[in-house]
Design an enzyme around this catalytic site. Sequence first.
Site, PDB file in Angstrom:
ATOM      1  N   VAL A 109      -1.152 -12.901  -3.067  1.00  9.20           N
ATOM      2  CA  VAL A 109      -0.284 -13.483  -4.093  1.00  9.20           C
ATOM      3  C   VAL A 109      -0.691 -12.851  -5.416  1.00  9.20           C
ATOM      4  CG1 VAL A 109       0.716 -15.612  -4.994  1.00  9.20           C
ATOM      5  CG2 VAL A 109      -0.446 -15.652  -2.779  1.00  9.20           C
ATOM      6  N   ILE A 110       0.242 -12.111  -6.024  1.00 10.87           N
ATOM      7  CA  ILE A 110      -0.080 -11.357  -7.241  1.00 10.87           C
ATOM      8  C   ILE A 110       0.390 -12.140  -8.464  1.00 10.87           C
ATOM      9  CG2 ILE A 110       0.276  -9.183  -8.481  1.00 10.87           C
ATOM     10  CD1 ILE A 110       0.646  -7.876  -5.696  1.00 10.87           C
TER      11      ILE A 110
ATOM     12  N   PHE B 179     -10.311 -17.981   4.416  1.00 10.73           N
ATOM     13  CA  PHE B 179      -9.373 -17.693   3.328  1.00 10.73           C
ATOM     14  C   PHE B 179      -9.384 -16.195   3.038  1.00 10.73           C
ATOM     15  CE2 PHE B 179      -8.166 -17.631  -1.240  1.00 10.73           C
ATOM     16  CZ  PHE B 179      -7.066 -18.468  -1.229  1.00 10.73           C
TER      17      PHE B 179
ATOM     18  N   GLU C  19       3.191 -11.079 -10.839  1.00  7.32           N
ATOM     19  CA  GLU C  19       4.518 -10.875 -10.263  1.00  7.32           C
ATOM     20  C   GLU C  19       5.126 -12.145  -9.685  1.00  7.32           C
ATOM     21  OE1 GLU C  19       4.265  -7.673  -7.452  1.00  7.32           O
ATOM     22  OE2 GLU C  19       3.339  -6.324  -8.890  1.00  7.32           O
TER      23      GLU C  19
ATOM     24  N   HIS D 236       5.416 -18.436  -8.913  1.00  8.17           N
ATOM     25  CA  HIS D 236       4.947 -19.455  -7.972  1.00  8.17           C
ATOM     26  C   HIS D 236       3.442 -19.368  -7.724  1.00  8.17           C
ATOM     27  CE1 HIS D 236       9.114 -20.067  -7.245  1.00  8.17           C
ATOM     28  NE2 HIS D 236       8.990 -20.674  -6.089  1.00  8.17           N
TER      29      HIS D 236
HETATM   30  N1  RBF Z   1       4.311 -15.216  -0.698  1.00  9.93           N
HETATM   31  C1  RBF Z   1       3.215 -14.446  -0.750  1.00  9.93           C
HETATM   32  O1  RBF Z   1       2.499 -14.350   0.237  1.00  9.93           O
HETATM   33  N2  RBF Z   1       2.884 -13.775  -1.889  1.00  9.93           N
HETATM   34  C2  RBF Z   1       3.632 -13.830  -3.019  1.00  9.93           C
HETATM   35  O2  RBF Z   1       3.294 -13.174  -4.006  1.00  9.93           O
HETATM   36  C3  RBF Z   1       4.797 -14.635  -3.009  1.00  9.93           C
HETATM   37  N3  RBF Z   1       5.552 -14.756  -4.124  1.00  9.93           N
HETATM   38  C4  RBF Z   1       6.665 -15.545  -4.093  1.00  9.93           C
HETATM   39  C5  RBF Z   1       7.463 -15.681  -5.229  1.00  9.93           C
HETATM   40  C6  RBF Z   1       8.575 -16.486  -5.216  1.00  9.93           C
HETATM   41  C7  RBF Z   1       9.398 -16.597  -6.462  1.00  9.93           C
HETATM   42  C8  RBF Z   1       8.919 -17.186  -4.030  1.00  9.93           C
HETATM   43  C9  RBF Z   1      10.130 -18.067  -3.991  1.00  9.93           C
HETATM   44  C10 RBF Z   1       8.159 -17.060  -2.904  1.00  9.93           C
HETATM   45  C11 RBF Z   1       7.026 -16.254  -2.908  1.00  9.93           C
HETATM   46  N4  RBF Z   1       6.231 -16.102  -1.766  1.00  9.93           N
HETATM   47  C12 RBF Z   1       5.118 -15.325  -1.799  1.00  9.93           C
HETATM   48  C13 RBF Z   1       6.650 -16.692  -0.466  1.00  9.93           C
HETATM   49  C14 RBF Z   1       6.074 -18.058  -0.187  1.00  9.93           C
HETATM   50  O3  RBF Z   1       4.716 -17.921   0.251  1.00  9.93           O
HETATM   51  C15 RBF Z   1       6.905 -18.738   0.928  1.00  9.93           C
HETATM   52  O4  RBF Z   1       6.977 -17.868   2.039  1.00  9.93           O
HETATM   53  C16 RBF Z   1       8.321 -19.061   0.482  1.00  9.93           C
HETATM   54  O5  RBF Z   1       8.303 -19.778  -0.721  1.00  9.93           O
HETATM   55  C17 RBF Z   1       9.034 -19.889   1.559  1.00  9.93           C
HETATM   56  O6  RBF Z   1      10.363 -20.004   1.226  1.00  9.93           O
END
Ligand code: RBF
Length: 164
Positions: free
Chosen positions: A90-91, A122, A94, A97
Site C-alpha cells: 500500500v503506497i 505481516f 498514491e 485509502h
Molecule cells: N490495495 C492494495 O493492496 N494496495 C493499494 O495501494 C490499494 N489502494 C487502493 C486505493 C483505492 C482508492 C481503493 C478503492 C482501493 C485500494 N486498494 C489497494 C484495494 C483494497 O485493498 C481492496 O481490494 C478494495 O478496496 C476492495 O474493493
Amino acid sequence: MSSALKNLSHYDSNAVPSSAGMRFGVVVSEWNTEITEALFEGARNTFLKFGTAEADIIRRDVPGSFELTLGAQLLAETEQFDAIICIGVVIQGETKHFDFICEAVGQGITNLNIKYNLPVIFGVLTPNTMQQALDRAGGVHGNKGDEAAITAIKMAALKRELEN
Ligand code: RBF
C-alpha cells in the site's frame, strides 16, 4: 522508514531453523503486482533455501491488501499450515485509502495470530513512494518477502518446540 537502515534480506543463517517438513500458506494481493510478485518470489526462494518442499508452499491470490485478512483466515481454517504469510503493498502517496487499509489489515492479521494460535506474518510494504517499494522488493534494501519467510520459519519452529 524504519527499514531504511536494515537490509531485509540480511539475516544470520545459523539462527534460522530448518523448514523441511513445514507447510506454508502465502496470500498475495493483486494490487501493485510488480512488487507483490517480487515479494512472493523472495519468500518462496527463502522457504526453498531452508528446506521446504515446493509442494508445501501453497499460494492463493486476493484482489487487494484489504482482503489479505480473510484470505489468510480461509487458509487457517484448513488447519494445514505451520504459518501463513500475507503479501501486499500500500503506497501512501498514491492511496487516499492508505490509513484505512493499513489499519484494517494490521489489526486483522494481529487478530488471526491470536484466534488461530498460528503465525500469520505481516508481509505488507507501506512505503511513501513506488521507489521505496521497489527498494524493498529486491532492491537496495533487500526483499521484504525474504524477511517474511524467515519470520514465518522462526515462528513455526517456536510453535513446534513449545507445543511438543
Ligand atoms: N490495495 C492494495 O493492496 N494496495 C493499494 O495501494 C490499494 N489502494 C487502493 C486505493 C483505492 C482508492 C481503493 C478503492 C482501493 C485500494 N486498494 C489497494 C484495494 C483494497 O485493498 C481492496 O481490494 C478494495 O478496496 C476492495 O474493493
